[in-house]
Design a protein around this motif. Structure first.
Motif, PDB file in Angstrom:
ATOM      1  N   ILE A  30       1.264  -2.160   8.135  1.00  0.00           N
ATOM      2  CA  ILE A  30       2.294  -3.150   7.826  1.00  0.00           C
ATOM      3  C   ILE A  30       2.471  -3.304   6.320  1.00  0.00           C
ATOM      4  O   ILE A  30       3.604  -3.409   5.828  1.00  0.00           O
ATOM      5  CB  ILE A  30       1.936  -4.499   8.476  1.00  0.00           C
ATOM      6  N   THR A  31       1.380  -3.294   5.588  1.00  0.00           N
ATOM      7  CA  THR A  31       1.456  -3.492   4.138  1.00  0.00           C
ATOM      8  C   THR A  31       2.247  -2.392   3.457  1.00  0.00           C
ATOM      9  O   THR A  31       3.057  -2.650   2.561  1.00  0.00           O
ATOM     10  CB  THR A  31       0.042  -3.575   3.540  1.00  0.00           C
ATOM     11  N   SER A  33       4.453  -0.406   4.788  1.00  0.00           N
ATOM     12  CA  SER A  33       5.739  -0.108   5.428  1.00  0.00           C
ATOM     13  C   SER A  33       6.821  -0.966   4.791  1.00  0.00           C
ATOM     14  O   SER A  33       6.669  -2.182   4.656  1.00  0.00           O
ATOM     15  CB  SER A  33       5.660  -0.387   6.929  1.00  0.00           C
ATOM     16  N   ASP A  35       9.661  -1.358   6.152  1.00  0.00           N
ATOM     17  CA  ASP A  35      10.440  -1.888   7.270  1.00  0.00           C
ATOM     18  C   ASP A  35       9.581  -2.905   8.030  1.00  0.00           C
ATOM     19  O   ASP A  35       8.611  -2.543   8.694  1.00  0.00           O
ATOM     20  CB  ASP A  35      10.860  -0.747   8.199  1.00  0.00           C
ATOM     21  N   HIS A  36       9.927  -4.175   7.906  1.00  0.00           N
ATOM     22  CA  HIS A  36       9.209  -5.235   8.616  1.00  0.00           C
ATOM     23  C   HIS A  36      10.065  -5.782   9.757  1.00  0.00           C
ATOM     24  O   HIS A  36      10.133  -6.987   9.969  1.00  0.00           O
ATOM     25  CB  HIS A  36       8.818  -6.360   7.657  1.00  0.00           C
ATOM     26  N   SER A  37      10.688  -4.879  10.480  1.00  0.00           N
ATOM     27  CA  SER A  37      11.534  -5.284  11.596  1.00  0.00           C
ATOM     28  C   SER A  37      10.681  -5.603  12.814  1.00  0.00           C
ATOM     29  O   SER A  37       9.474  -5.358  12.849  1.00  0.00           O
ATOM     30  CB  SER A  37      12.520  -4.164  11.931  1.00  0.00           C
ATOM     31  N   GLY A  41       6.986  -4.170  13.803  1.00  0.00           N
ATOM     32  CA  GLY A  41       5.941  -5.160  14.008  1.00  0.00           C
ATOM     33  C   GLY A  41       5.318  -5.068  15.376  1.00  0.00           C
ATOM     34  O   GLY A  41       4.084  -5.108  15.532  1.00  0.00           O
ATOM     35  N   ILE A 191      10.809 -10.830   9.006  1.00  0.00           N
ATOM     36  CA  ILE A 191      10.076 -10.204   7.902  1.00  0.00           C
ATOM     37  C   ILE A 191       8.835 -11.022   7.578  1.00  0.00           C
ATOM     38  O   ILE A 191       7.742 -10.480   7.372  1.00  0.00           O
ATOM     39  CB  ILE A 191      10.976 -10.065   6.665  1.00  0.00           C
ATOM     40  N   VAL A 194       6.225 -10.663  10.613  1.00  0.00           N
ATOM     41  CA  VAL A 194       5.484  -9.405  10.593  1.00  0.00           C
ATOM     42  C   VAL A 194       4.494  -9.403   9.424  1.00  0.00           C
ATOM     43  O   VAL A 194       3.358  -8.935   9.557  1.00  0.00           O
ATOM     44  CB  VAL A 194       6.445  -8.207  10.498  1.00  0.00           C
ATOM     45  N   GLY A 195       4.919  -9.936   8.281  1.00  0.00           N
ATOM     46  CA  GLY A 195       4.019 -10.011   7.143  1.00  0.00           C
ATOM     47  C   GLY A 195       2.826 -10.920   7.398  1.00  0.00           C
ATOM     48  O   GLY A 195       1.702 -10.619   6.998  1.00  0.00           O
ATOM     49  N   GLY A 198       0.403  -9.087   9.499  1.00  0.00           N
ATOM     50  CA  GLY A 198      -0.335  -8.137   8.675  1.00  0.00           C
ATOM     51  C   GLY A 198      -1.416  -8.819   7.845  1.00  0.00           C
ATOM     52  O   GLY A 198      -2.524  -8.293   7.703  1.00  0.00           O
TER      53      GLY A 198
END
Length: 241
Positions: A30-31, A33, A35-37, A41, A191, A194-195, A198
């Motif tokens: 995740i970090t 990437s 793309d945090h779609s 995710g 976003i 997903v962050g 992560g």
């Protein structure tokens, strides 16, 4: 005299280190990437949850004795089901991400926290003493206190993740620009969600890695002394007879 059972090949530390490895992998994916779609995710979460669930299910037989397997079985089933749900293409939506990951976090987090809390509350007097076994196991359903504390912390962190994912969808879209690249971006709830997942995976990876590599405390002195006394009594009875 009752023979001392052989030490288990796999221990709790191996479960913690395996969980830490997959959590670290999820955090790295995740970090790094851009793309945090929801699709990305849920893809990462699906792999993380299924791997974690399989670790729990395998550990129920390789690590935990009879009577202490139900938490690992329950957590394993919950994680595998959540991971399988996250792998379904029709559910890989913004709403699907928050519902699947949030529900998994709340259910598994509460379960792990309760199990850990019960373990820390178990007084030493209730620990089962087995003659001939120096490291007498706790009563069925309760684990060593260090393991219980670790489970309690991870459970609380997972519940916090679930609570955070409840409120994040209400976050309004925010437009921002970076002058160095002369571009405008939009920060949305997915976003952030997903962050946050992560970040949670990174914290769990570090905590479980430290717990797994930390030296284990020896059995309680009182329990060991009582076990030794029980062994002596058994030996005396055998010699008398």
């Amino acid at each position: 005299m009752t023979p001392t059972p052989a030490a288990r090949t796999f221990e709790v530390r191996h479960v913690q280190l395996a969980r830490a490895a997959f959590a670290a992998l999820a955090a790295v994916m995740i970090t790094f990437s851009s793309d945090h779609s929801a699709e990305v995710g849920l893809s990462v979460f699906s792999g993380f949850a299924i791997a974690t669930g399989l670790i729990f299910l395998v550990s129920a037989w390789l690590v935990y004795p009879s009577g202490r397997r139900w938490p690992a079985l329950a957590l394993g089933i919950i994680s595998v089901l959540a991971g399988m749900a996250g792998g379904l293409a029709p559910l890989r939506t913004v709403a699907g991400f928050f519902v699947i990951v949030g529900a998994w976090a709340l259910v598994s987090g509460v379960l792990e926290a309760v199990v850990g809390w019960r373990g820390t509350r178990t007084p030493a007097a209730r620990r089962e003493i087995v003659p001939g076994v120096a490291d007498a196991r706790p009563l069925a359903g309760q684990g060593p206190r260090s393991e219980s504390r670790d489970a309690l912390v991870i459970g609380v962190l997972t519940v916090i993740l679930g609570i955070a994912l409840i409120f994040i969808p209400a976050f309004p879209a925010l437009d921002y620009s970076i002058d160095q690249v002369d571009q405008t971006f939009t920060l949305t709830g997915i976003i952030i969600g997903v962050g946050v997942f992560g970040g949670y995976a990174a914290i769990v990876a570090v905590f479980l890695a430290i717990a797994g590599f930390s030296p284990r405390k020896p059995a309680d002195a009182g329990a060991t002394a009582t076990a030794a006394a029980g062994t002596t009594a058994v030996n005396e009875e055998g010699s008398t007879s």
